[in-house]
Design a protein around this motif. Structure first.
Motif, PDB file in Angstrom:
ATOM      1  N   CYS A  73      -3.782   3.908   4.275  1.00 43.43           N
ATOM      2  CA  CYS A  73      -5.063   4.087   3.579  1.00 43.43           C
ATOM      3  C   CYS A  73      -5.698   5.440   3.917  1.00 43.43           C
ATOM      4  O   CYS A  73      -6.202   6.144   3.026  1.00 43.43           O
ATOM      5  N   ARG A 133      -6.225   8.591   1.268  1.00 48.01           N
ATOM      6  CA  ARG A 133      -7.543   9.188   1.013  1.00 48.01           C
ATOM      7  C   ARG A 133      -7.506  10.696   1.227  1.00 48.01           C
ATOM      8  O   ARG A 133      -8.114  11.457   0.463  1.00 48.01           O
ATOM      9  N   LEU A 172       0.822  -1.209   0.000  1.00 49.90           N
ATOM     10  CA  LEU A 172       0.000   0.000   0.000  1.00 49.90           C
ATOM     11  C   LEU A 172       0.858   1.261   0.000  1.00 49.90           C
ATOM     12  O   LEU A 172       0.533   2.252  -0.669  1.00 49.90           O
ATOM     13  N   TRP A 187      -8.965   2.630  -1.340  1.00 52.34           N
ATOM     14  CA  TRP A 187      -8.274   2.690  -0.051  1.00 52.34           C
ATOM     15  C   TRP A 187      -9.166   2.283   1.116  1.00 52.34           C
ATOM     16  O   TRP A 187      -8.720   1.583   2.039  1.00 52.34           O
ATOM     17  N   GLU A 188     -10.405   2.709   1.102  1.00 53.54           N
ATOM     18  CA  GLU A 188     -11.301   2.401   2.219  1.00 53.54           C
ATOM     19  C   GLU A 188     -11.536   0.897   2.326  1.00 53.54           C
ATOM     20  O   GLU A 188     -11.539   0.325   3.423  1.00 53.54           O
ATOM     21  N   PHE A 237      -9.492  -1.463   1.255  1.00 54.10           N
ATOM     22  CA  PHE A 237      -8.240  -2.081   1.696  1.00 54.10           C
ATOM     23  C   PHE A 237      -8.088  -2.009   3.216  1.00 54.10           C
ATOM     24  O   PHE A 237      -7.621  -2.960   3.844  1.00 54.10           O
ATOM     25  N   GLU A 238      -8.464  -0.874   3.799  1.00 52.27           N
ATOM     26  CA  GLU A 238      -8.343  -0.738   5.254  1.00 52.27           C
ATOM     27  C   GLU A 238      -9.267  -1.702   5.987  1.00 52.27           C
ATOM     28  O   GLU A 238      -8.887  -2.282   7.012  1.00 52.27           O
TER      29      GLU A 238
END
Length: 759
Positions: free
Chosen positions: A557, A561, A174, A572-573, A575-576
Motif C-alpha cells: 500500500c 501510494r 494488493l 491504498w490508505e 486498505f492498509e
C-alpha cells in the motif's frame, strides 16, 4: 535458552553415510523438532509458538500447503513445520550492525545455511550504486528509491514483480493490483517453477487448474496412487491422512525412482502405536525410471480399455470429449517401449492394474517428480485420462490431487498472481477499480530471467522467496540479476538473493506469519488457501521481531501510494488500515469469495467451489472433460550418462536449509552428495565415497558443472541419480523447460560424472 548463530560456515567436505531408514517420524522426529526449536526460540517461546500452529485461532504454518483436519490435535504440526516456525520465530537478529560488519561480497561467499541461521531482519537496508555493503535506510527513502527507478523506466513492462508462496491472499491481491494499475502483467511466481505443469494440464482437461479432492476424499478412497512425491519430508502431515485412509481400507501404490521412508512406514507421534511399530503405508512400490510416468499410465489405460466392463461408459458418454482419438492412441501402446521408458517389470504393472480394477474410488497424488520434465503436461493429462476412464473425477473418494509445496502458493494464483490472467479476471478488476489493466501477457520466471539478462527488464521486486537460489541455470540467473538497475526483496530473513544484486538494492523486512499485525483499525488477520482449496484465517501471536517491520499489505500500500501518486483509483490508505476492506473487494472480483469476511469468520474457514468435484461440470472449451492423445515421451539417456533429479534433503524446505542432515536417506553432515544406483556405479567405475563433478549435457553445448560431490551408492532406479538443490540448479539449463507450462525441467537432467579434484 536459544543458541547463538554460527560465526563461520560449517565444513561440509566429508558427509557421513549410513543405511537409509525405512520409517518416518516417531520419537526421533519429536526430539529433532524440539531440539531445533529450542536452539532458535528457547523453551518458553517454543511452547507458546508451536501450540498455536495450524490451530483454528492460531496461525497457518509457513511451510507446506497440506490442509488442516476439522478436528485438530494439540500439536497440529510436523517436524518440518516446527523447523519452519522456529526459523521465523527465532530470537536471533540481523541488525544494521551486522551489515556494517559484512560486505555484500562476504555474504555472497557464505552458504545458504549460514545466511539463514543469522536470524530475523530488523531494519530496511539499502545498497547504493557503487557501495560494498548494505546500510540502514528509512522506509520513506526506500519507497522513494523504488519510485525513482520505476519512474525512469521506458515502460512498466521493464519491471518484474515476483511472488513467493508465503504471501497471504490479502497481500497477493494488493500486489497484483498495484502491478496492473502501474501497467504490467509481469507477475512471475514460484508456481512457474513447480505446479505450473499441473495447472496447464488440468485447466485444459477438466477446466479447473487445481486438485479436485478434499481431505475427506482421501479417507473414503479405495486406492491412492502417490507419484513423484516424498511426503515424509515435503508434506509430512499427509502421512497422517494416508494412515487414516489405510485404516479405512484404502490401498496405496507409490511410484517413485527412490524408495522413501515416509511411504514405507509411518510412526505417528500422536498415537501409542506410532511411537513403537507404526503403520506400513505402501502396498505396491513401483520404482519407476525418471520421466517414465506417462508411459506407465498410458499402458494402464490400454489395459483398462482391453478389460471388458472396466470403462465407465455412462460417465464417458455423458461427461467427456475426445474419447475415440484417445482410445486409438492408448490401444497402440507398446509393451517393450513401456518397459524401456519405465524400467518396471510387466509383472509389477499387471499387479498395479489388478489393484486399479478392484477399486471403485481412485485418487492420484503427485508433486515435483511429475511436473518438472519436458513432457510434464502430457504426463499429467495421461493421469487425467486414467481417472476419466473409470469415472474417478466428481465422485467422492476419487480425483486428482496435485500436492502444493508452499503454504499459500495456490491462494496467490487465485488472487491473480499470474502473468497470463484471464479476460474475465481483468474485466472484473476494471469494473471494480475503474482503471484499464494491461491485456498483454507478461513474463513468467524463465522469461523474466531472459528479460533481465537481455536488458529488457531493469527493476526486479520480490515479495518473499529466494529467487536466485530457486531458479534454474544459476550462473545465468545471477548474471541476469546483476544487470538490473534495482533489485528489491521483501523478506523475513537473509538468503542468497540478497547478495546477488542490481546496481542498487533494497531489503525490506516484513512481519512473519507468527507475529501480531496491528494497523490503524486494530489487530488484523490474513487468509490463506491450502492445497485443496480451503480458505481460512491466520493470526500471528508473537510480538514483531522489530518495531521497524511492516506487514506485506502495508508495504504494498505504501509503495503504491508513492509510485502511483494521487492519480491512483485504489484506496491504498484504507486498505492498509483495515484488511477487511481488502477482502470486501476480493469478494466482488474473484468468484467463490462472495461474502468473504462473514465466511472466513468461521474458525474452520470455507471451501472454494470446484465445478468438476461439486457437480461434475467441466468448464473447458468443449464443456466436457477432455481426453487427450499426446505421443508418449520419456528422456533419452546416452551411454555412460545418468539422468539426474534435483531434490530436497530432510533438513530443508524449498531453498531454506535448516541443517546439514538428510536423516531418512542416511546422510549426515553434508549436502554435496550424489545418489547413484550401485550397478550403475560399478559400470561407471565410481566407488562409494569417491568424489565427482556433475557435468550437465544439453543441446546448447554449454558446460554446466557442479564440483565436488561425494558418490553414495543408493537404491535409486537404474540409470537415475539424485542430488540436492539449490546446489545442483547450476546444471538445469534456463531453456530446458516443460512444453506448454515453461517449468524448468529439473527432474530429468542428463549428466556425466567426472573424477573431481576434491578426491
Amino acid at each position: 535458552m536459544a543458541s547463538k548463530p554460527p560465526k563461520g560456515d560449517p565444513v561440509q567436505d566429508a558427509p557421513k553415510v549410513a543405511e537409509p531408514k525405512h520409517s518416518a517420524a516417531g520419537l526421533t522426529a519429536i526430539g529433532h523438532s524440539l531440539r531445533m526449536a529450542h536452539q532458535q526460540m528457547g523453551v518458553k517461546r517454543t511452547a507458546l509458538t508451536l501450540l498455536s500452529v495450524n490451530q483454528k485461532n492460531g496461525f497457518d504454518c509457513p511451510g507446506c500447503a497440506w490442509p488442516d483436519p476439522e478436528h485438530r490435535h494439540t500439536a497440529e504440526f510436523c517436524e518440518n513445520g516446527a523447523k519452519a516456525v522456529a526459523e521465523e520465530a527465532t530470537l536471533r537478529r540481523v541488525t544494521p550492525e551486522f551489515f556494517a560488519e559484512h560486505t555484500v561480497a562476504d555474504l555472497a561467499g557464505r552458504s545458504g545455511y549460514w545466511l539463514g541461521q543469522q536470524g530475523r531482519l530488523t531494519h530496511p537496508v539499502y545498497l547504493p550504486e557503487g557501495g560494498d555493503r548494505y546500510e540502514p535506510v528509512t522506509w520513506e527513502r526506500a519507497f522513494d528509491i523504488v519510485a525513482e527507478e520505476i519512474g525512469a523506466l521506458g515502460s512498466p513492462d521493464e519491471a518484474v514483480f515476483y511472488t513467493s508462496g508465503r504471501t497471504s491472499n490479502e497481500a497477493a491481491f494488493l500486489y497484483q493490483l498495484f502491478a496492473r494499475e502501474l501497467g504490467t502483467n509481469n507477475l512471475p511466481d514460484c508456481s512457474n517453477m513447480c505446479h505450473e505443469s499441473s495447472g496447464s494440464a488440468l485447466s485444459e482437461t477438466i477446466g479447473v487448474g487445481k486438485g479436485s479432492v478434499l481431505l475427506e476424499d482421501l479417507y473414503r478412497s479405495d486406492l491412492i496412487i502417490v507419484a513423484g512425491q516424498n511426503p515424509g519430508t515435503n508434506h509430512p502431515r499427509m502421512l497422517s491422512a494416508l494412515e487414516k485412509a489405510k485404516a479405512n481400507g484404502a490401498r496405496i501404490i507409490s511410484v517413485n525412482p527412490l524408495p522413501e521412508a515416509g511411504l514405507e512406514r509411518f510412526k505417528n507421534p500422536q498415537t501409542p502405536k506410532g511411537l513403537t511399530t507404526g503403520a506400513a503405508l505402501t502396498d505396491l512400490f513401483l520404482q519407476i525410471r525418471l520421466g517414465g510416468d506417462q508411459a506407465l499410465f498410458r499402458i494402464l489405460n490400454k489395459l483398462i480399455l482391453d478389460t471388458p466392463g472396466a470403462v465407465d461408459e455412462d460417465f464417458v458418454r455423458e461427461h467427456t470429449h475426445g474419447y475415440e482419438e484417445f482410445a486409438e492412441a492408448a490401444r497402440a501402446a507398446d509393451w517393450d517401449a513401456t518397459l524401456t521408458a519405465t524400467g518396471l517389470t510387466r509383472e509389477d504393472i499387471e499387479k498395479c492394474l489388478r489393484m486399479v480394477l478392484a477399486s471403485k474410488r481412485v485418487i492420484v497424488c503427485w508433486a515435483m517428480g511429475l511436473t518438472q520434465h519436458k513432457h510434464s503436461v502430457p504426463m499429467i493429462r495421461e493421469i487425467v485420462n486414467f481417472l476419466l476412464l473409470r469415472g474417478n473425477i466428481g465422485r467422492p473418494g476419487a480425483g486428482v490431487c496435485p500436492v502444493r509445496g508452499h503454504s499459500n502458493v495456490q491462494g496467490d494464483r487465485t488472487m491473480g498472481i499470474f502473468e497470463r490472467p484471464s479476460e474475465e479476471f481483468l474485466d472484473a478488476l476494471e469494473e471494480e477499480f475503474g482503471f484499464s489493466p494491461p491485456r498483454e501477457h507478461g513474463y513468467d520466471v524463465v522469461r523474466a530471467i531472459r528479460a533481465l539478462r537481455d536488458g529488457r527488464a531493469k527493476v526486479f521486486f520480490a515479495m518473499g522467496g529466494n529467487f536466485v537460489s530457486a531458479s534454474p541455470d544459476t550462473e545465468v540467473t545471477e548474471a541476469a540479476m546483476r544487470r538490473a538497475r534495482l533489485t528489491v526483496h521483501v523478506s523475513t530473513k537473509l538468503n542468497r538473493s540478497h547478495a546477488v544484486t542490481g546496481a542498487r538494492a533494497l531489503i525490506l523486512p516484513t512481519l512473519g506469519r507468527t507475529e501480531r499485525d496491528l494497523q490503524g483499525s486494530g489487530e488484523q488477520f490474513v487468509t490463506v488457501e491450502d492445497s485443496m482449496g480451503m480458505v481460512h484465517a491466520s493470526r500471528g501471536r508473537l510480538e514483531p521481531a522489530s518495531g521497524q517491520l511492516l506487514s506485506e499489505p502495508a508495504i504494498v500500500c505504501r509503495l503504491a501510494r508513492r509510485v502511483l501518486g494521487s492519480g491512483s483509483k485504489v484506496p491504498w490508505e484504507g486498505f492498509e488500515k483495515d484488511y477487511a476492506t481488502i477482502r470486501d473487494r476480493i469478494a466482488r472480483v474473484i468468484p467463490g469469495f462472495e461474502d468473504f469476511n462473514a465466511r472466513v469468520a468461521n474458525p474452520s474457514g470455507f471451501t472454494l467451489p470446484h465445478a468438476p468435484r461439486d457437480e461434475r461440470r467441466f468448464p473447458t472449451a468443449t464443456g466436457k472433460a477432455n481426453f487427450t492423445a499426446a505421443p508418449v515421451e520419456y528422456p533419452e539417456l546416452p551411454k555412460g550418462r545418468l539422468l539426474l533429479q534435483t531434490l530436497r534433503s530432510h533438513d530443508q524446505y524449498n531453498t531454506t536449509i535448516y541443517g546439514l542432515d538428510d536423516r531418512y536417506r542416511g546422510i549426515t553432515n553434508g549436502r554435496r552428495v550424489v545418489l547413484v544406483n550401485p550397478e550403475d556405479a560399478r559400470e561407471l567405475r565410481l566407488a562409494d565415497g569417491s568424489y565427482v563433478d556433475l557435468v550437465g549435457e544439453w543441446k546448447d553445448g554449454v558446460e554446466r558443472r557442479a564440483p565436488g560431490f561425494r558418490v553414495v551408492h543408493y537404491p535409486t532406479a537404474r540409470g537415475c541419480a539424485a542430488a540436492y538443490y539449490p546446489e545442483t540448479n547450476v546444471l538445469v539449463p534456463l531453456d530446458a523447460t516443460a512444453d506448454t507450462s515453461n517449468t524448468p525441467a529439473s527432474k530429468s537432467v542428463v549428466v556425466r560424472l567426472e573424477q573431481s579434484t576434491t578426491d
